[in-house]
Motif scaffolding. Structure first.
Motif: not given
Ligand SMILES: O=C(O)CCC(=O)C(=O)O
Length: 291
Positions: A100, A118, A202, A213
């Motif tokens: 993403h 998660h 995280h 960001r």
């Molecule tokens: O956007 C973020 O800092 C977290 C991204 C996230 O949770 C992930 O990549 O699983």
């Protein structure tokens, strides 16, 4: 290719880096992208954001299937420096299963509480019976904006939590709950790359700063695990034919039709096997399957 970091292109992860990654569940690799690469990839996601409904509304964009939606990001899939960490950890029988890109402008009003903590991999965290569960995948985060201070939507992690299956939390994500005491907000500069184990607990934090960001996340796993990204129709796209064989493998379309498959019985037709083999970089501790 003139950036100093390219000196580390196609070099295996060092033992010290591996030790740190195994201990903490993540590794911050500074200065992987040159300023020109940062400009290029930031420009690409800026254009994707501007033409999206989220961009028109000035709100956050969390765009899944990064390269499908922004083909200019394809060079990040096998970025010569960053990708070395992936093949060093996972070997050649890999693809991208989840990716993403994210654009988070300043939040204008306070966002209601949401428990964001998660591990990656969804039901891998319910349906695998070991403790700790296996690593299975690792993710790269390519930072394209200045997140060098806390409070800019930093990624928050609990160092060393990748070997802990369970994190106490609320019964519903919308119920308030104290943040874990040992959580840290990672600070990063444009061009830095964060490598993290999918099991690392995280959470994204909210961005109330004036810095929008911008970051691209690419998650790699073994090819015997299915891809969550939308990639089935990619070979119909004109740009797809211009990708390298390794990039096509990473997007789920590997091989020359002479036998490649995701179980890896025919490594000689798997592009990343060839690329590592010709550079003498195959990991001899994980040999060929007996045909
Ligand atoms: O956007 C973020 O800092 C977290 C991204 C996230 O949770 C992930 O990549 O699983």
């Amino acid at each position: 290719m003139t950036h100093v970091s390219m000196l580390n292109a196609w070099a295996p992860m060092s033992e010290a880096e591996r030790e740190q990654f195994n201990r903490d569940g993540y590794l911050l690799i500074p200065g992987v992208l040159s300023p020109q690469e940062v400009d290029f990839y930031r420009g690409a996601i800026d254009r994707a954001y501007t033409s999206s409904p989220e961009g028109a509304a000035g709100v956050a964009l969390h765009q899944l299937s990064a390269v499908t939606h922004c083909p200019e990001l394809a060079g990040l899939l096998d970025h010569p420096v960053a990708f070395s960490y992936i093949w060093s950890l996972l070997g050649w029988n890999v693809h991208v299963y989840h990716s993403h890109f994210d654009v988070h402008p300043r939040l204008r009003t306070e966002r209601p509480f949401r428990w964001e903590w998660h591990q990656d991999g969804g039901r891998q965290n319910r349906e695998i019976e070991t403790d700790p569960r296996p690593r299975m995948s690792a993710k790269l985060a390519f930072w394209l904006s200045d997140v060098s201070q806390p409070g800019r939507g930093n990624l928050t992690v609990i160092p060393g939590s990748h070997t802990t299956n369970w994190l106490p939390g609320p019964p519903k994500r919308t119920m308030t709950f104290p943040q874990p005491a040992d959580a840290v907000e990672l600070t990063v500069n444009p061009g830095d790359v964060l490598l993290f184990d999918r099991r690392l607990w995280h959470a994204r934090s909210d961005n109330y700063s004036d810095f929008t960001r911008k970051v691209v996340f690419i998650g790699y796993t073994y090819r015997w695990i299915t891809i969550r990204d939308e990639v089935a129709a990619l070979p119909e796209q004109d740009w797809f034919a211009h990708l390298t064989p390794v990039q096509r493998q990473l997007l789920g379309h590997a091989g020359d039709g002479s036998g490649d498959h995701t179980w890896g019985h025919h490594p000689e037709t798997t592009p990343l096997y060839g690329a590592l083999s010709e550079r003498g970089l195959l990991d001899s501790s994980r040999p060929y399957l007996i045909p």
